[in-house]
Scaffold this motif. Structure first.
Motif: not given
Length: 143
Positions: A137-143
Motif C-alpha cells: 500500500e505504501a509503495a502504491d501510494s507513492r506512484r
C-alpha cells in the motif's frame, strides 16, 4: 460456528509439525505472498514452510491442519486440504527429494517441501501478510 475443540479466530495452536498429508493451504495474491515470503525469510529462515505458486496470480502457504477453522484474514483464503491436491508434497518428503517441475502441469513449488519446515506457523504468516499489505500500500501510494 466454532465447535468444541475447534480454534477461535485468534487461536492458531495447530501443530506446525503436522505432516503434509494433514495440512491446510492459505492462498493470497502473488504480490502480497512474495513480499510475505521475503519478510519471513529475512526474519527467520525456518519460519516459512512450503509455498505453492499457481503460475498466475496466487501463492499458497502450507499451514498446519486445523488452521482453516480459525483463519479470517481479509484478502486471503484458507482451505482445508486433508492432503487433497498436495500429494506432491507428501511424495517429495517421503522420497527425500522434490520431483522436477513440469510447468505444463500447473502449480509449482516456490519453496518446495524438504527445503523448508513442514508448515508455516499461521500466527507468523498472519503478521507477515499484514506487513506485506502495508508495504505494498505504501509503495502504491507513492506512484
Amino acid at each position: 460456528m466454532v465447535e468444541a475443540g475447534m480454534h477461535s479466530s485468534d487461536d492458531f495452536s495447530a501443530s506446525p509439525d503436522a505432516p503434509p498429508s494433514a495440512c491446510d493451504l492459505v492462498t493470497v495474491p502473488a504480490r502480497q505472498g512474495l513480499e510475505a515470503v521475503d519478510i519471513l525469510r529475512r526474519g527467520h529462515a525456518e519460519a516459512v514452510g512450503p509455498v505453492l505458486h499457481d503460475g498466475g496470480e496466487t501463492l499458497g502457504f502450507v499451514v498446519p491442519a486445523g488452521t482453516a477453522a480459525a483463519w479470517d484474514l481479509p484478502g486471503s483464503t484458507c482451505l482445508e486440504t486433508d492432503g487433497r491436491g498436495l500429494s506432491l508434497a507428501a511424495q517429495a518428503l517421503e522420497e527425500g527429494a522434490v520431483p522436477p517441475p513440469d510447468p505444463a502441469e500447473g502449480p509449482d513449488w516456490l519453496l518446495p517441501p524438504g527445503e523448508s519446515d513442514l508448515a508455516t506457523d499461521p500466527a507468523v504468516l498472519r503478521r507477515a501478510l499484514g506487513e506485506a499489505a502495508r508495504l505494498i500500500e505504501a509503495a502504491d501510494s507513492r506512484r
